[in-house]
Design a protein around this motif. Structure first.
Motif, PDB file in Angstrom:
ATOM      1  N   LEU A  90      45.734  29.494  39.011  1.00  0.00           N
ATOM      2  CA  LEU A  90      46.004  30.730  38.542  1.00  0.00           C
ATOM      3  C   LEU A  90      47.350  30.917  37.655  1.00  0.00           C
ATOM      4  N   ALA A  91      47.169  31.708  36.653  1.00  0.00           N
ATOM      5  CA  ALA A  91      48.234  31.740  35.748  1.00  0.00           C
ATOM      6  C   ALA A  91      49.392  32.535  36.144  1.00  0.00           C
ATOM      7  N   ALA A  92      49.246  33.668  37.105  1.00  0.00           N
ATOM      8  CA  ALA A  92      50.301  34.043  37.648  1.00  0.00           C
ATOM      9  C   ALA A  92      50.526  33.282  39.074  1.00  0.00           C
ATOM     10  N   SER A  93      51.489  32.529  38.380  1.00  0.00           N
ATOM     11  CA  SER A  93      51.676  31.605  39.514  1.00  0.00           C
ATOM     12  C   SER A  93      52.109  32.257  41.119  1.00  0.00           C
ATOM     13  N   ILE A 138      44.788  38.529  42.789  1.00  0.00           N
ATOM     14  CA  ILE A 138      43.557  37.915  42.075  1.00  0.00           C
ATOM     15  C   ILE A 138      42.438  38.681  42.267  1.00  0.00           C
ATOM     16  N   ASP A 139      41.670  38.988  41.385  1.00  0.00           N
ATOM     17  CA  ASP A 139      40.312  39.597  41.488  1.00  0.00           C
ATOM     18  C   ASP A 139      39.343  38.287  41.968  1.00  0.00           C
ATOM     19  N   THR A 140      38.950  38.475  43.306  1.00  0.00           N
ATOM     20  CA  THR A 140      38.178  37.592  43.774  1.00  0.00           C
ATOM     21  C   THR A 140      36.916  37.374  43.215  1.00  0.00           C
ATOM     22  N   GLU A 141      36.328  38.335  42.690  1.00  0.00           N
ATOM     23  CA  GLU A 141      35.289  38.397  42.000  1.00  0.00           C
ATOM     24  C   GLU A 141      35.090  37.757  40.573  1.00  0.00           C
ATOM     25  N   THR A 142      36.015  38.102  39.901  1.00  0.00           N
ATOM     26  CA  THR A 142      36.253  37.401  38.265  1.00  0.00           C
ATOM     27  C   THR A 142      37.090  36.378  38.328  1.00  0.00           C
ATOM     28  N   ARG A 143      37.794  36.123  39.340  1.00  0.00           N
ATOM     29  CA  ARG A 143      39.013  35.099  39.679  1.00  0.00           C
ATOM     30  C   ARG A 143      40.112  35.465  38.335  1.00  0.00           C
ATOM     31  N   GLN A 144      40.296  36.772  37.901  1.00  0.00           N
ATOM     32  CA  GLN A 144      41.176  37.002  37.151  1.00  0.00           C
ATOM     33  C   GLN A 144      42.515  37.048  37.808  1.00  0.00           C
ATOM     34  N   ALA A 145      43.442  36.566  37.387  1.00  0.00           N
ATOM     35  CA  ALA A 145      44.980  36.565  37.983  1.00  0.00           C
ATOM     36  C   ALA A 145      45.727  37.976  37.451  1.00  0.00           C
ATOM     37  N   ILE A 146      46.382  38.510  38.244  1.00  0.00           N
ATOM     38  CA  ILE A 146      46.704  40.009  38.112  1.00  0.00           C
ATOM     39  C   ILE A 146      48.244  39.801  38.437  1.00  0.00           C
ATOM     40  N   SER A 175      38.637  26.983  46.467  1.00  0.00           N
ATOM     41  CA  SER A 175      40.078  27.000  46.088  1.00  0.00           C
ATOM     42  C   SER A 175      40.140  27.972  44.943  1.00  0.00           C
ATOM     43  N   PHE A 176      41.155  29.104  45.216  1.00  0.00           N
ATOM     44  CA  PHE A 176      41.549  30.309  44.290  1.00  0.00           C
ATOM     45  C   PHE A 176      42.997  29.904  43.833  1.00  0.00           C
ATOM     46  N   GLY A 177      43.341  28.663  43.647  1.00  0.00           N
ATOM     47  CA  GLY A 177      44.790  28.761  43.045  1.00  0.00           C
ATOM     48  C   GLY A 177      45.736  27.979  44.183  1.00  0.00           C
ATOM     49  N   THR A 191      38.239  47.323  47.308  1.00  0.00           N
ATOM     50  CA  THR A 191      38.408  46.456  45.967  1.00  0.00           C
ATOM     51  C   THR A 191      37.937  45.006  46.282  1.00  0.00           C
ATOM     52  N   SER A 192      37.636  44.253  45.160  1.00  0.00           N
ATOM     53  CA  SER A 192      37.754  42.708  45.599  1.00  0.00           C
ATOM     54  C   SER A 192      39.108  42.259  45.259  1.00  0.00           C
ATOM     55  N   VAL A 193      40.144  42.833  45.119  1.00  0.00           N
ATOM     56  CA  VAL A 193      41.445  42.131  44.681  1.00  0.00           C
ATOM     57  C   VAL A 193      42.376  41.771  45.820  1.00  0.00           C
ATOM     58  N   LEU A 194      42.773  40.602  45.883  1.00  0.00           N
ATOM     59  CA  LEU A 194      43.370  40.137  46.913  1.00  0.00           C
ATOM     60  C   LEU A 194      44.908  39.916  46.603  1.00  0.00           C
ATOM     61  N   VAL A 195      45.929  40.692  47.455  1.00  0.00           N
ATOM     62  CA  VAL A 195      47.257  40.422  47.154  1.00  0.00           C
ATOM     63  C   VAL A 195      48.043  39.686  47.999  1.00  0.00           C
ATOM     64  N   LEU A 196      48.770  38.566  47.622  1.00  0.00           N
ATOM     65  CA  LEU A 196      49.712  37.608  48.612  1.00  0.00           C
ATOM     66  C   LEU A 196      51.153  37.875  48.167  1.00  0.00           C
TER      67      LEU A 196
END
Length: 395
Positions: free
Chosen positions: A16-19, A83-91, A52-54, A68-73
């Motif tokens: 992920l870019a956002a680390s 991260i949007d787990t459907e698109t793998r876009q980092a937020i 793996s998602f990062g 939503t498909s957005v996971l916050v950690l």
């Protein structure tokens, strides 16, 4: 190496870019019988497909934004990632609180409101817990409530975050904050796990909130009807006490609250949480102190609520979740526990107020957290620096 480990090693990660208690439940102390890789009555054969998602440094907790498909950690040093787990876009998420980082302390749990599932991602209520510095060399857990505002699809900020509850008193040391947060299914009540902060004896003193589970209104005020509200000198926040270090809470499908906590050297516990009951720490434990000195084991006549399941050797739970999805056949209603020492998942079959361990699944790394995703997949956080966020489905 297990097949799960092989799968994990061969899949390429995307960086992920956002680390005196009513012991109607768990009256006899049940010791677990580890069953490595076992399958109890379901179709799932114990093998996972792992994506793996990062990677993240010291992740601690995660939650999906409802609907939503957005996971916050959260990460213990004090960062929020999404991260949007459907698109793998980092937020990117800014506005995390300042935390007292060190030892077991830092940014902790995260929760959203299921009742807001139909709302747009734009603005959501968010609850966070963290370690807060006090006067001198003291610190304690707090819970804060704010708004997660996402003005752009890839950018959010936490606004109007304010502390609504504080562990009392603040003490020295950097251990056993617990600070897990869990809403009742109807969202009327907010339950917060408050660890004993490694001070032990305060867990039997109802004049403070160390070693307790507190029940609050969603705004952090004491909930009406708490069991000690009319007792002089007792905290009107307390729901149960005599706990050590609670690292997981969840409600089963019948609306019963359960918790899992670390014992000392031995004696990790899965407990059914009962109103106004004492769970015995540090007067009773199925473990011993780290210096080898003994602690009386639970006994039928000791006046404390007994663990439904007790583990010696320990599993060192990170958290747990009751599974209610469809992907893993035969798992409905089971407790899925993340294991630090066991380096994988522990599955406990729960039937009413009884429970027993039925399987362990080796993932080859210390596992800090496990949650269920919207589609029934398991989302796992490894522990420590460079820890992976993993999606597990039947392999």
């Amino acid at each position: 190496m297990t097949k799960a480990s092989v799968l994990a090693a061969t899949l390429s990660p995307l960086l992920l870019a956002a680390s005196c208690g009513n012991a109607a439940s768990g009256d006899s102390t049940a010791q677990s019988t580890p069953v490595a890789g076992a399958n109890s009555g379901g179709e799932f054969d114990g093998e996972f497909a792992i994506e793996s998602f990062g990677t993240f440094d010291e992740p601690w907790a995660s939650a999906f934004v409802p609907g939503t498909s957005v996971l916050v950690l959260t990460t213990k040093p004090g960062e929020l990632h999404a991260i949007d787990t459907e698109t793998r876009q980092a937020i990117t998420i800014t506005g995390a609180p300042q935390v007292d980082y060190g030892g077991q302390g830092g940014l902790g749990d995260i929760a959203f409101l299921d009742s807001e599932a139909s709302a747009s991602l734009g603005t959501r209520t968010i609850y966070l817990s963290w370690a807060e510095a006090g006067e001198g060399d003291t610190r304690g857990a707090v819970v804060g409530r704010g708004q997660m505002v996402c003005a752009q699809p890839t950018s959010c900020t936490i606004e109007d975050l304010s502390v609504i509850w504080r562990q009392a008193p603040k003490v020295t040391g950097r251990g056993h904050y617990s600070h897990r947060i869990e809403f009742s299914p109807d969202e009327r009540y907010l339950f917060v796990a408050s660890g004993d902060r490694q001070k032990m004896t305060p867990a039997q003193d109802t004049g403070n909130t160390l070693g307790t589970i507190v029940r609050l209104n969603p705004d952090g005020t004491p909930a009406p009807g708490n069991p000690l509200a009319d007792r002089a000198g007792a905290s009107d926040e307390i729901w149960s006490w005599g706990h050590r270090n609670i690292l997981g809470m969840d409600f089963d499908d019948s609306g019963r609250l359960w918790e899992i906590e670390h014992g000392p050297k031995g004696g990790d516990e899965l407990n059914l949480v009962q109103r106004g009951e004492n769970y015995g720490w540090p007067v009773r434990s199925n473990g011993v102190n780290y210096d080898g000195s003994g602690i009386p084991d639970h006994s039928p006549d000791d006046g404390f609520v007994k663990p439904v399941v007790s583990w010696t050797p320990v599993i060192a739970p990170g958290n747990f979740v009751f599974y209610d999805g469809d992907l893993f056949a035969g798992w409905d209603g089971d407790a899925i526990i993340s294991g630090l020492v066991t380096q994988g998942l522990v599955r406990v079959e729960v039937e009413g107020t009884n429970a027993r361990e039925v399987a362990r699944y080796d993932l080859g790394e210390r596992i800090r957290s496990v949650i269920q995703g919207p589609d029934g997949a398991l989302w796992v956080l490894e522990d420590g620096d460079g820890a992976r966020l993993l999606r597990l489905t039947p392999g």
